[in-house]
Design a protein around this motif. Structure first.
Motif, PDB file in Angstrom:
ATOM      1  N   LEU A   1      -4.818  20.930 -53.699  1.00 56.33           N
ATOM      2  CA  LEU A   1      -4.217  19.593 -53.614  1.00 56.33           C
ATOM      3  C   LEU A   1      -4.735  18.693 -54.721  1.00 56.33           C
ATOM      4  O   LEU A   1      -3.975  17.916 -55.307  1.00 56.33           O
ATOM      5  N   ARG A   2      -6.025  18.781 -55.057  1.00 57.21           N
ATOM      6  CA  ARG A   2      -6.591  17.905 -56.081  1.00 57.21           C
ATOM      7  C   ARG A   2      -5.861  18.056 -57.414  1.00 57.21           C
ATOM      8  O   ARG A   2      -5.826  17.134 -58.218  1.00 57.21           O
ATOM      9  N   GLU A   3      -5.315  19.236 -57.671  1.00 54.34           N
ATOM     10  CA  GLU A   3      -4.614  19.481 -58.925  1.00 54.34           C
ATOM     11  C   GLU A   3      -3.145  19.088 -58.847  1.00 54.34           C
ATOM     12  O   GLU A   3      -2.417  19.210 -59.845  1.00 54.34           O
ATOM     13  N   GLN A   4      -2.714  18.598 -57.690  1.00 53.63           N
ATOM     14  CA  GLN A   4      -1.327  18.158 -57.533  1.00 53.63           C
ATOM     15  C   GLN A   4      -1.217  16.666 -57.237  1.00 53.63           C
ATOM     16  O   GLN A   4      -0.135  16.165 -56.981  1.00 53.63           O
ATOM     17  N   MET A   5      -2.349  15.974 -57.283  1.00 50.90           N
ATOM     18  CA  MET A   5      -2.303  14.571 -56.889  1.00 50.90           C
ATOM     19  C   MET A   5      -3.057  13.684 -57.862  1.00 50.90           C
ATOM     20  O   MET A   5      -3.955  14.097 -58.581  1.00 50.90           O
ATOM     21  N   HIS A   6      -2.646  12.414 -57.880  1.00 45.87           N
ATOM     22  CA  HIS A   6      -3.384  11.337 -58.528  1.00 45.87           C
ATOM     23  C   HIS A   6      -4.091  10.540 -57.441  1.00 45.87           C
ATOM     24  O   HIS A   6      -3.474  10.180 -56.430  1.00 45.87           O
ATOM     25  N   TYR A   7      -5.368  10.248 -57.664  1.00 55.45           N
ATOM     26  CA  TYR A   7      -6.107   9.366 -56.765  1.00 55.45           C
ATOM     27  C   TYR A   7      -6.534   8.135 -57.559  1.00 55.45           C
ATOM     28  O   TYR A   7      -7.203   8.239 -58.591  1.00 55.45           O
ATOM     29  N   LEU A   8      -6.120   6.979 -57.104  1.00 52.13           N
ATOM     30  CA  LEU A   8      -6.494   5.713 -57.735  1.00 52.13           C
ATOM     31  C   LEU A   8      -7.288   4.911 -56.723  1.00 52.13           C
ATOM     32  O   LEU A   8      -6.744   4.417 -55.734  1.00 52.13           O
ATOM     33  N   GLY A   9      -8.606   4.823 -56.960  1.00 52.33           N
ATOM     34  CA  GLY A   9      -9.481   4.126 -56.030  1.00 52.33           C
ATOM     35  C   GLY A   9      -9.832   2.735 -56.521  1.00 52.33           C
ATOM     36  O   GLY A   9      -9.199   2.177 -57.416  1.00 52.33           O
ATOM     37  N   HIS A  10     -10.870   2.159 -55.932  1.00 61.58           N
ATOM     38  CA  HIS A  10     -11.297   0.821 -56.334  1.00 61.58           C
ATOM     39  C   HIS A  10     -11.864   0.817 -57.751  1.00 61.58           C
ATOM     40  O   HIS A  10     -11.738  -0.164 -58.485  1.00 61.58           O
TER      41      HIS A  10
ATOM     42  N   PRO B   1       2.853  15.308 -58.198  1.00 63.71           N
ATOM     43  CA  PRO B   1       3.777  14.960 -57.117  1.00 63.71           C
ATOM     44  C   PRO B   1       3.210  14.085 -56.018  1.00 63.71           C
ATOM     45  O   PRO B   1       3.968  13.493 -55.251  1.00 63.71           O
ATOM     46  N   VAL B   2       1.890  13.984 -55.916  1.00 66.64           N
ATOM     47  CA  VAL B   2       1.268  13.206 -54.837  1.00 66.64           C
ATOM     48  C   VAL B   2       0.439  12.084 -55.440  1.00 66.64           C
ATOM     49  O   VAL B   2      -0.432  12.323 -56.283  1.00 66.64           O
ATOM     50  N   TRP B   3       0.727  10.848 -55.018  1.00 67.92           N
ATOM     51  CA  TRP B   3      -0.069   9.685 -55.421  1.00 67.92           C
ATOM     52  C   TRP B   3      -0.789   9.150 -54.186  1.00 67.92           C
ATOM     53  O   TRP B   3      -0.159   8.851 -53.170  1.00 67.92           O
ATOM     54  N   ILE B   4      -2.123   9.012 -54.290  1.00 74.51           N
ATOM     55  CA  ILE B   4      -2.932   8.432 -53.223  1.00 74.51           C
ATOM     56  C   ILE B   4      -3.654   7.230 -53.820  1.00 74.51           C
ATOM     57  O   ILE B   4      -4.483   7.367 -54.721  1.00 74.51           O
ATOM     58  N   LEU B   5      -3.331   6.040 -53.315  1.00 75.88           N
ATOM     59  CA  LEU B   5      -3.682   4.791 -53.987  1.00 75.88           C
ATOM     60  C   LEU B   5      -4.407   3.840 -53.040  1.00 75.88           C
ATOM     61  O   LEU B   5      -3.922   3.550 -51.950  1.00 75.88           O
ATOM     62  N   ASP B   6      -5.542   3.331 -53.489  1.00 76.88           N
ATOM     63  CA  ASP B   6      -6.344   2.412 -52.680  1.00 76.88           C
ATOM     64  C   ASP B   6      -6.268   1.015 -53.289  1.00 76.88           C
ATOM     65  O   ASP B   6      -6.794   0.776 -54.377  1.00 76.88           O
ATOM     66  N   GLU B   7      -5.593   0.104 -52.592  1.00 80.99           N
ATOM     67  CA  GLU B   7      -5.397  -1.269 -53.067  1.00 80.99           C
ATOM     68  C   GLU B   7      -4.936  -1.267 -54.535  1.00 80.99           C
ATOM     69  O   GLU B   7      -5.593  -1.850 -55.415  1.00 80.99           O
ATOM     70  N   PRO B   8      -3.810  -0.625 -54.829  1.00 79.21           N
ATOM     71  CA  PRO B   8      -3.413  -0.432 -56.234  1.00 79.21           C
ATOM     72  C   PRO B   8      -3.088  -1.701 -56.988  1.00 79.21           C
ATOM     73  O   PRO B   8      -3.171  -1.721 -58.220  1.00 79.21           O
ATOM     74  N   THR B   9      -2.728  -2.783 -56.302  1.00 81.83           N
ATOM     75  CA  THR B   9      -2.344  -4.010 -57.015  1.00 81.83           C
ATOM     76  C   THR B   9      -3.477  -5.022 -57.138  1.00 81.83           C
ATOM     77  O   THR B   9      -3.247  -6.162 -57.543  1.00 81.83           O
ATOM     78  N   THR B  10      -4.704  -4.614 -56.819  1.00 80.56           N
ATOM     79  CA  THR B  10      -5.852  -5.507 -56.974  1.00 80.56           C
ATOM     80  C   THR B  10      -5.930  -6.025 -58.406  1.00 80.56           C
ATOM     81  O   THR B  10      -5.849  -5.252 -59.358  1.00 80.56           O
ATOM     82  N   ALA B  11      -6.072  -7.330 -58.572  1.00 78.38           N
ATOM     83  CA  ALA B  11      -6.239  -8.017 -59.862  1.00 78.38           C
ATOM     84  C   ALA B  11      -4.962  -8.088 -60.689  1.00 78.38           C
ATOM     85  O   ALA B  11      -4.983  -8.619 -61.803  1.00 78.38           O
TER      86      ALA B  11
END
Length: 207
Positions: free
Chosen positions: A76-85, A152-162
């Motif tokens: 899964l890690r190779e199929q997703m983007h993770y955008l954290g704080h 194909p998978v985006w996992i986003l944590d508070e993506p619009t911060t700032a």
């Protein structure tokens, strides 16, 4: 990767403990392709922890996470983007060098670096050191990672911060295009994201 489309990102029976505190237990999750899953709830109820579990960066106390459809042989890690704080930028590198680095690491099958910078409103700033960017500009540069590598998978944590209103609208457009192409998107947020019709998962008690 397999050409079989992803149908959903799913989880079953998830429980999460941080220290001696049980954040949630027995949680089932389904993020369907083409329809965003928005996770909401007050601070401290485990939204970020849930995203890290879904991304594979944090092991759940109980339960499992899997993709339905897609490239089953590919982690899964190779199929997703993770955008954290954390925007995950190197301040000593230029704006363009940061994005080129991530394009090489993640797989450069998306838009070109210069085009991505234009798309997020950073056109003409490629030679600047990332350290001098404002908080909103750093967030836009982090979002540009979603564009330079197709996953194909985006996992986003508070993506619009700032982000200002214009940048939020750009992000919403990128996200809707990702969903329209059959992508999976899971986002934790306190603010409206303008993603069209979406599913909602509430953690804890909302005030």
């Amino acid at each position: 990767m397999s050409s079989t489309p992803i149908q959903a990102l799913k989880a079953e029976g998830l429980s999460c403990r941080r220290g001696f505190r049980l954040l949630f237990e027995g949680l089932d999750v389904q993020a369907r392709a083409g329809r965003a899953l928005v996770i909401v709830g007050p601070n401290g109820v485990g939204k970020s922890s849930l995203l890290r579990i879904l991304s594979g960066f944090l092991a759940p106390a109980t339960g499992r996470v899997w993709l339905e459809g897609g490239a089953q042989e590919t982690p899964l890690r190779e199929q997703m983007h993770y955008l954290g704080h954390d925007d995950a930028l190197k301040g000593a590198l230029s704006v363009a060098e940061n994005l080129e680095f991530w394009r090489n690491v993640l797989g450069g099958d998306g838009v070109a670096v210069d085009d991505a910078l234009e798309d997020v409103g950073l056109g003409g700033l490629g030679r600047l050191r990332a350290a001098v960017l404002s908080a909103g500009q750093k967030r836009r540069l982090a979002i540009a990672r979603l564009l330079v590598s197709r996953r194909p998978v985006w996992i986003l944590d508070e993506p619009t911060t700032a982000l200002d209103v214009k940048a939020q609208a750009r992000f919403a457009a990128f996200s809707r295009a990702h969903l329209a192409a059959g992508g999976v998107l899971v986002a934790a947020t306190h603010a409206p994201l303008d993603l069209g019709e979406s599913d909602e998962l509430r953690l804890g008690k909302l005030a």
